[in-house]
Write a protein that holds these residues in place. Structure first.
Motif, PDB file in Angstrom:
ATOM      1  N   ARG A 179      -2.681   8.628   0.379  1.00  0.00           N
ATOM      2  CA  ARG A 179      -2.808   8.255   1.792  1.00  0.00           C
ATOM      3  C   ARG A 179      -2.748   9.495   2.682  1.00  0.00           C
ATOM      4  O   ARG A 179      -3.480   9.602   3.664  1.00  0.00           O
ATOM      5  CB  ARG A 179      -1.704   7.261   2.171  1.00  0.00           C
ATOM      6  CG  ARG A 179      -1.948   5.855   1.664  1.00  0.00           C
ATOM      7  CD  ARG A 179      -1.012   4.852   2.337  1.00  0.00           C
ATOM      8  NE  ARG A 179       0.368   5.037   1.924  1.00  0.00           N
ATOM      9  CZ  ARG A 179       0.912   4.470   0.858  1.00  0.00           C
ATOM     10  NH1 ARG A 179       0.169   3.697   0.076  1.00  0.00           N
ATOM     11  NH2 ARG A 179       2.185   4.670   0.556  1.00  0.00           N
ATOM     12  N   ARG A 182      -6.057  11.391   2.593  1.00  0.00           N
ATOM     13  CA  ARG A 182      -7.063  10.767   3.463  1.00  0.00           C
ATOM     14  C   ARG A 182      -6.763  11.073   4.930  1.00  0.00           C
ATOM     15  O   ARG A 182      -7.680  11.297   5.725  1.00  0.00           O
ATOM     16  CB  ARG A 182      -7.090   9.257   3.233  1.00  0.00           C
ATOM     17  CG  ARG A 182      -7.790   8.835   1.948  1.00  0.00           C
ATOM     18  CD  ARG A 182      -8.092   7.351   1.937  1.00  0.00           C
ATOM     19  NE  ARG A 182      -6.871   6.555   1.924  1.00  0.00           N
ATOM     20  CZ  ARG A 182      -6.285   6.111   0.825  1.00  0.00           C
ATOM     21  NH1 ARG A 182      -6.819   6.387  -0.352  1.00  0.00           N
ATOM     22  NH2 ARG A 182      -5.188   5.383   0.885  1.00  0.00           N
ATOM     23  N   ALA A 183      -5.473  11.090   5.293  1.00  0.00           N
ATOM     24  CA  ALA A 183      -5.100  11.321   6.681  1.00  0.00           C
ATOM     25  C   ALA A 183      -5.473  12.718   7.160  1.00  0.00           C
ATOM     26  O   ALA A 183      -5.708  12.919   8.358  1.00  0.00           O
ATOM     27  CB  ALA A 183      -3.595  11.093   6.871  1.00  0.00           C
ATOM     28  N   ALA A 229      -3.681  10.652  13.415  1.00  0.00           N
ATOM     29  CA  ALA A 229      -3.738  10.687  11.954  1.00  0.00           C
ATOM     30  C   ALA A 229      -2.515  10.024  11.339  1.00  0.00           C
ATOM     31  O   ALA A 229      -2.612   9.301  10.347  1.00  0.00           O
ATOM     32  CB  ALA A 229      -3.857  12.137  11.474  1.00  0.00           C
ATOM     33  N   GLY A 232      -2.394   6.300  10.619  1.00  0.00           N
ATOM     34  CA  GLY A 232      -3.031   5.776   9.412  1.00  0.00           C
ATOM     35  C   GLY A 232      -2.115   5.765   8.207  1.00  0.00           C
ATOM     36  O   GLY A 232      -2.504   5.271   7.147  1.00  0.00           O
ATOM     37  N   GLU A 234       1.152   4.363   6.347  1.00  0.00           N
ATOM     38  CA  GLU A 234       2.074   3.229   6.352  1.00  0.00           C
ATOM     39  C   GLU A 234       3.489   3.657   6.705  1.00  0.00           C
ATOM     40  O   GLU A 234       4.193   2.999   7.491  1.00  0.00           O
ATOM     41  CB  GLU A 234       2.046   2.561   4.967  1.00  0.00           C
ATOM     42  CG  GLU A 234       3.032   1.428   4.790  1.00  0.00           C
ATOM     43  CD  GLU A 234       3.103   0.957   3.353  1.00  0.00           C
ATOM     44  OE1 GLU A 234       3.899   0.053   3.077  1.00  0.00           O
ATOM     45  OE2 GLU A 234       2.367   1.509   2.501  1.00  0.00           O
ATOM     46  N   ARG A 237       3.887   4.383  10.433  1.00  0.00           N
ATOM     47  CA  ARG A 237       3.882   3.156  11.229  1.00  0.00           C
ATOM     48  C   ARG A 237       5.236   2.449  11.141  1.00  0.00           C
ATOM     49  O   ARG A 237       5.752   1.930  12.128  1.00  0.00           O
ATOM     50  CB  ARG A 237       2.766   2.222  10.768  1.00  0.00           C
ATOM     51  CG  ARG A 237       1.367   2.727  11.062  1.00  0.00           C
ATOM     52  CD  ARG A 237       0.339   1.621  10.956  1.00  0.00           C
ATOM     53  NE  ARG A 237       0.353   0.984   9.646  1.00  0.00           N
ATOM     54  CZ  ARG A 237      -0.362   1.404   8.599  1.00  0.00           C
ATOM     55  NH1 ARG A 237      -1.141   2.471   8.731  1.00  0.00           N
ATOM     56  NH2 ARG A 237      -0.312   0.772   7.442  1.00  0.00           N
TER      57      ARG A 237
END
Length: 262
Positions: A179, A182-183, A229, A232, A234, A237
């Motif tokens: 993840r 990708r960020a 960024a 995105g 988890e 967030r």
């Protein structure tokens, strides 16, 4: 080679089977044996894998592993070279109870740490000890890969009978890494291909991502400074602004805690 999967009716089994089939030129697995105590789930999974085998794009002459299913532990273990243990003692109902009881007391509801993890361990350790004893008897030269939570406690319990021939694994660290890749705008498999260097410390569901280096440059400070960024991720967030603000202050000085949950 015979690969036995304990918990062979689980939802991750097709992923394991597909990975094994795809790596056949490097690791030859002739047979996959599925063990589960639920005959219905076992029958469904055997058919899913049979369909996957028929749909496989394996080159001509390279056969996918055959599949055998059983509800008998001794039958599943006999002759096994590698044993993948992913059992859930008490099923999903047990996990739900463990986590809700903890949450009801205002504590973290989690199957690997805290009261939920300990409750799960109390159910699971006696069963994996029984399984390890049968492995030691029927397949003493087999390698056992434990993918059962709570991972560290379970693996340590199995080591008492299997010694160094049992290894505990968890997919949380690599999931976080992919993840984060990708960020920062990289392909999620960049680390797998050796295109990125990852600095990660920790164990299972408690770890620190300390660096993402490409060509000698650490991309993690830039990620921590980019709120868009971070949105995105988890982990970011869940932890909210406290993560972004605190991480930016500490990015150059201490490891950044980015994983606190399953």
């Amino acid at each position: 080679m015979i690969l036995t999967i304990l918990g062979g009716g689980g939802f991750r089994v097709p992923l394991v089977y597909e990975a094994v089939a795809a790596a056949r030129d490097r690791v030859r697995v002739d047979e996959v044996v599925l063990l589960d105590d639920d005959p219905g789930r076992l029958a469904v999974m055997a058919e899913v894998l049979a369909q996957a085998g028929r749909d496989s794009s394996a080159p001509a002459g390279r056969q996918v592993p055959r599949v055998r299913a059983t509800t008998d532990l001794d039958e599943a273990l006999t002759g096994a070279d590698v044993i993948f243990s992913a059992v859930r003692v008490g099923g999903t109902a047990g996990r739900t109870r463990d986590e809700r009881v903890a949450l009801g007391e205002g504590l973290l509801g989690q199957e690997t740490v805290g009261p939920g993890g300990l409750a799960y361990a109390l159910r699971t350790v006696p069963e994996v000890d029984r399984i390890a004893a049968r492995i030691a008897e029927l397949a003493p030269r087999a390698w056992t890969i434990s993918f059962t939570n709570p991972a560290s406690i379970v693996t340590e319990a199995m080591r008492a009978r299997l010694g160094d021939r049992v290894v505990g694994i968890c997919d949380t660290p690599i999931s976080l890494v992919r993840r984060a890749l990708r960020a920062v705008g990289l392909d999620a498999r960049a680390f797998d291909r050796g295109e990125a260097e990852i600095d990660y410390a920790g164990l299972n569901h408690l770890g620190w991502l300390r660096g993402i280096r490409v060509g000698g440059e650490d991309l993690l400070p830039g990620l921590l400074a980019d709120d868009a960024a971070l949105a995105g991720l988890e982990e970011a967030r869940l932890m909210g602004g406290r993560l972004a603000a605190g991480a930016r202050r500490r990015a150059q000085r201490v490891p950044v805690l980015l994983r606190l949950h399953a």
